[in-house]
Design a protein around this motif. Structure first.
Motif, mmCIF file in Angstrom:
data_model
loop_
_atom_site.group_PDB
_atom_site.id
_atom_site.type_symbol
_atom_site.label_atom_id
_atom_site.label_comp_id
_atom_site.label_asym_id
_atom_site.label_seq_id
_atom_site.Cartn_x
_atom_site.Cartn_y
_atom_site.Cartn_z
ATOM 1 N N TYR A 132 -12.137 1.293 -3.547
ATOM 2 C CA TYR A 132 -12.030 -0.138 -3.859
ATOM 3 C C TYR A 132 -11.675 -0.267 -5.333
ATOM 4 N N ILE A 133 -10.677 -1.104 -5.639
ATOM 5 C CA ILE A 133 -10.199 -1.244 -7.014
ATOM 6 C C ILE A 133 -11.032 -2.308 -7.725
ATOM 7 N N ILE A 134 -11.897 -1.854 -8.618
ATOM 8 C CA ILE A 134 -12.766 -2.764 -9.377
ATOM 9 C C ILE A 134 -11.946 -3.559 -10.389
ATOM 10 N N ARG A 135 -11.024 -2.867 -11.057
ATOM 11 C CA ARG A 135 -10.121 -3.538 -12.015
ATOM 12 C C ARG A 135 -8.909 -2.644 -12.233
ATOM 13 N N GLY A 136 -7.862 -3.244 -12.787
ATOM 14 C CA GLY A 136 -6.690 -2.481 -13.176
ATOM 15 C C GLY A 136 -5.601 -2.422 -12.125
ATOM 16 N N GLU A 137 -4.554 -1.699 -12.443
ATOM 17 C CA GLU A 137 -3.416 -1.494 -11.554
ATOM 18 C C GLU A 137 -2.977 -0.044 -11.628
ATOM 19 N N GLU A 143 -1.443 13.443 0.231
ATOM 20 C CA GLU A 143 -0.603 14.046 1.272
ATOM 21 C C GLU A 143 -0.096 13.009 2.270
ATOM 22 N N PHE A 144 -0.652 11.791 2.200
ATOM 23 C CA PHE A 144 -0.230 10.715 3.106
ATOM 24 C C PHE A 144 0.829 9.811 2.479
ATOM 25 N N GLY A 145 1.216 10.098 1.238
ATOM 26 C CA GLY A 145 2.198 9.271 0.568
ATOM 27 C C GLY A 145 1.597 8.562 -0.627
ATOM 28 N N SER A 146 2.240 7.483 -1.061
ATOM 29 C CA SER A 146 1.798 6.743 -2.249
ATOM 30 C C SER A 146 1.311 5.348 -1.861
ATOM 31 N N ILE A 147 0.259 4.908 -2.550
ATOM 32 C CA ILE A 147 -0.299 3.566 -2.342
ATOM 33 C C ILE A 147 -0.413 2.897 -3.702
ATOM 34 N N GLN A 148 0.314 1.803 -3.894
ATOM 35 C CA GLN A 148 0.157 1.011 -5.107
ATOM 36 C C GLN A 148 -1.030 0.078 -4.929
ATOM 37 N N TRP A 149 -1.769 -0.123 -6.006
ATOM 38 C CA TRP A 149 -2.962 -0.957 -5.904
ATOM 39 C C TRP A 149 -3.194 -1.788 -7.164
ATOM 40 N N SER A 150 -4.001 -2.834 -6.974
ATOM 41 C CA SER A 150 -4.453 -3.671 -8.087
ATOM 42 C C SER A 150 -5.840 -4.197 -7.755
ATOM 43 N N GLN A 151 -6.433 -4.909 -8.682
ATOM 44 C CA GLN A 151 -7.814 -5.360 -8.538
ATOM 45 C C GLN A 151 -8.049 -6.069 -7.207
ATOM 46 N N GLY A 152 -9.124 -5.664 -6.517
ATOM 47 C CA GLY A 152 -9.502 -6.303 -5.272
ATOM 48 C C GLY A 152 -8.942 -5.660 -4.022
ATOM 49 N N ASP A 153 -8.027 -4.705 -4.185
ATOM 50 C CA ASP A 153 -7.504 -3.978 -3.026
ATOM 51 C C ASP A 153 -8.494 -2.895 -2.600
ATOM 52 N N LEU A 154 -8.423 -2.521 -1.341
ATOM 53 C CA LEU A 154 -9.234 -1.418 -0.816
ATOM 54 C C LEU A 154 -8.362 -0.590 0.119
ATOM 55 N N ASP A 171 -5.629 -0.046 -17.596
ATOM 56 C CA ASP A 171 -7.002 0.486 -17.568
ATOM 57 C C ASP A 171 -7.694 0.114 -16.258
ATOM 58 N N ALA A 172 -8.190 1.117 -15.549
ATOM 59 C CA ALA A 172 -8.648 0.889 -14.181
ATOM 60 C C ALA A 172 -10.007 1.522 -13.909
ATOM 61 N N ALA A 173 -10.702 0.958 -12.928
ATOM 62 C CA ALA A 173 -11.937 1.534 -12.395
ATOM 63 C C ALA A 173 -11.890 1.415 -10.880
ATOM 64 N N ILE A 174 -12.255 2.484 -10.193
ATOM 65 C CA ILE A 174 -12.226 2.535 -8.734
ATOM 66 C C ILE A 174 -13.613 2.913 -8.226
ATOM 67 N N TYR A 175 -14.043 2.262 -7.178
ATOM 68 C CA TYR A 175 -15.284 2.607 -6.489
ATOM 69 C C TYR A 175 -14.913 3.498 -5.315
ATOM 70 N N TRP A 176 -15.398 4.732 -5.319
ATOM 71 C CA TRP A 176 -14.992 5.760 -4.356
ATOM 72 C C TRP A 176 -16.194 6.222 -3.547
ATOM 73 N N VAL A 177 -16.105 6.132 -2.226
ATOM 74 C CA VAL A 177 -17.198 6.548 -1.341
ATOM 75 C C VAL A 177 -16.642 7.435 -0.227
#
Length: 368
Positions: A132-137, A143-154, A171-177
């Motif tokens: 989950y993208i806490i902040r940033g872009e 191995e599954f390809g590329s995923i672009q993300w920004s704040q609020g994406d999961l 500047d980014a922070a990600i919540y990883w589980v």
């Protein structure tokens, strides 16, 4: 119909078993005048050497063994707000008594901090991983390809054999589980990809919550939020993966949500709120309810934007917002597994009745 298979199960050799006495036919070592003074020695069997690791317990005293309790602890957002790009594990292995990193018996949670134009790699021996993208872009390559993300994406990815690389353009922070601790406990390796990589965009999630919040009767709902599911679990658990479960939950302004409980552990991320540090948005947790249906002698955990706290299994918990602005929370749980086993046992406290307090008493709270 059956066939006979010749398996060499000859009894152990004479060197492993005492020879039968020539005088009395027994081997107890106490024969006198041809009279046996003890029971005959049982013949040893192949596999007797494997008995040493077996244990036999009294059912009454051992059916519910003492296990390490899941603590109520906070992984503060300050950890991912400064410092070098890195993975910041929420490791409670000492409290849980595990020989491997774990936040709960089944799950491992971490922050990934990434400074501008830097990258961090992540890897988990797991069936599923949620980000989950806490902040940033930025962008994640795997191995599954590329995923672009920004704040609020999961996004969630299945079993993988290679590292994922996360690059931040801001500047980014990600919540990883992930469910890596479950794999370590079982001593197994995932052998199949159980679902396809899946992305949830912030705009789509907020639109669905908005729709629910304006539906007739929404003011009476215990939760105003959306469950995140997957095509692979659509006909069964309706969860994020076969193990992971997640909910984007809106806590309206001035709202006191009634307590509920479940057997899964929740690792709750405060997605956002106004007024961090004022103590007015919080969760109350405890194993019992009082006579009015609120958590009895609760532990109080204040919500801080971008911070995570633990909710022990089976504990009642209620969310409270005493501000004039909405707040958001995103729990990640192992409830996919519990739902499949039909052991989640989610329960809700009864609605507030006329004459009962509409909010919990403040005097008995203790802070986490």
């Amino acid at each position: 119909f059956f066939s006979v298979v010749d398996i060499n199960c000859t009894m152990v050799s004479a060197t492993a078993v005492k020879e039968v006495s020539a005088t009395n036919g027994h081997t107890n070592g106490h024969a006198k005048d041809g009279i046996n003074n003890g029971p005959p020695l049982k013949k040893a069997k192949l596999g007797d050497n494997l008995m040493a690791t077996g244990r036999i317990y009294d059912y009454t005293s051992s059916a519910n063994p003492d296990m390490p309790e899941m603590p109520v602890l906070v992984h503060p957002p300050s950890l991912h707000q400064t410092g070098e790009s890195r993975v910041i594990p929420f490791d409670l292995s000492k409290q849980l008594g595990t020989a491997y990193a774990a936040t709960s018996p089944n799950l491992m949670a971490s922050y990934i901090r990434i400074k501008d134009n830097e990258s961090v790699k992540s890897d988990a021996h797991a069936t599923s991983q949620a980000f989950y993208i806490i902040r940033g872009e930025g962008c994640t390559k795997s191995e599954f390809g590329s995923i672009q993300w920004s704040q609020g994406d999961l996004f969630v990815i299945p079993m993988s054999t290679k590292e994922a690389e996360h690059h931040a353009t801001q500047d980014a922070a990600i919540y990883w589980v992930s469910d890596e601790p479950l794999m370590n406990y079982l001593g197994v390796s995932p052998s199949a990809k159980k679902f396809e990589p899946t992305v949830f965009r912030r705009e789509a999630l907020l639109a669905e919550v908005e729709k629910i919040s304006h539906a007739p009767g929404a003011e009476h709902l215990n939760r105003v939020g959306v469950l995140l599911g997957n095509q692979a679990t659509e006909s069964t658990t309706k969860t994020l993966s076969h193990v992971l479960w997640s909910l984007l939950n809106l806590l309206p302004a001035g709202n006191h949500q009634r307590p509920h409980r479940h057997n899964s552990v929740a690792l709750d991320l405060c997605v956002g709120r106004v007024g961090d540090g004022d103590g007015k948005v919080y969760t109350l947790l405890g194993p019992e309810l009082d006579e009015n249906g609120w958590v009895k002698d609760p532990i109080k955990v204040e919500w801080l934007t971008g911070g995570v706290f633990t909710t022990p299994p089976g504990w009642w918990h209620s969310h409270h917002n005493e501000t004039d602005e909405p707040a958001w929370v995103l729990p990640l749980q192992d409830a996919g597994l519990y739902t499949y086993q039909t052991t989640l046992d989610i329960r809700f406290a009864p609605p507030v009745r006329e004459g009962e307090p509409a909010a919990p008493p403040q005097s008995s709270m203790s802070k986490a």
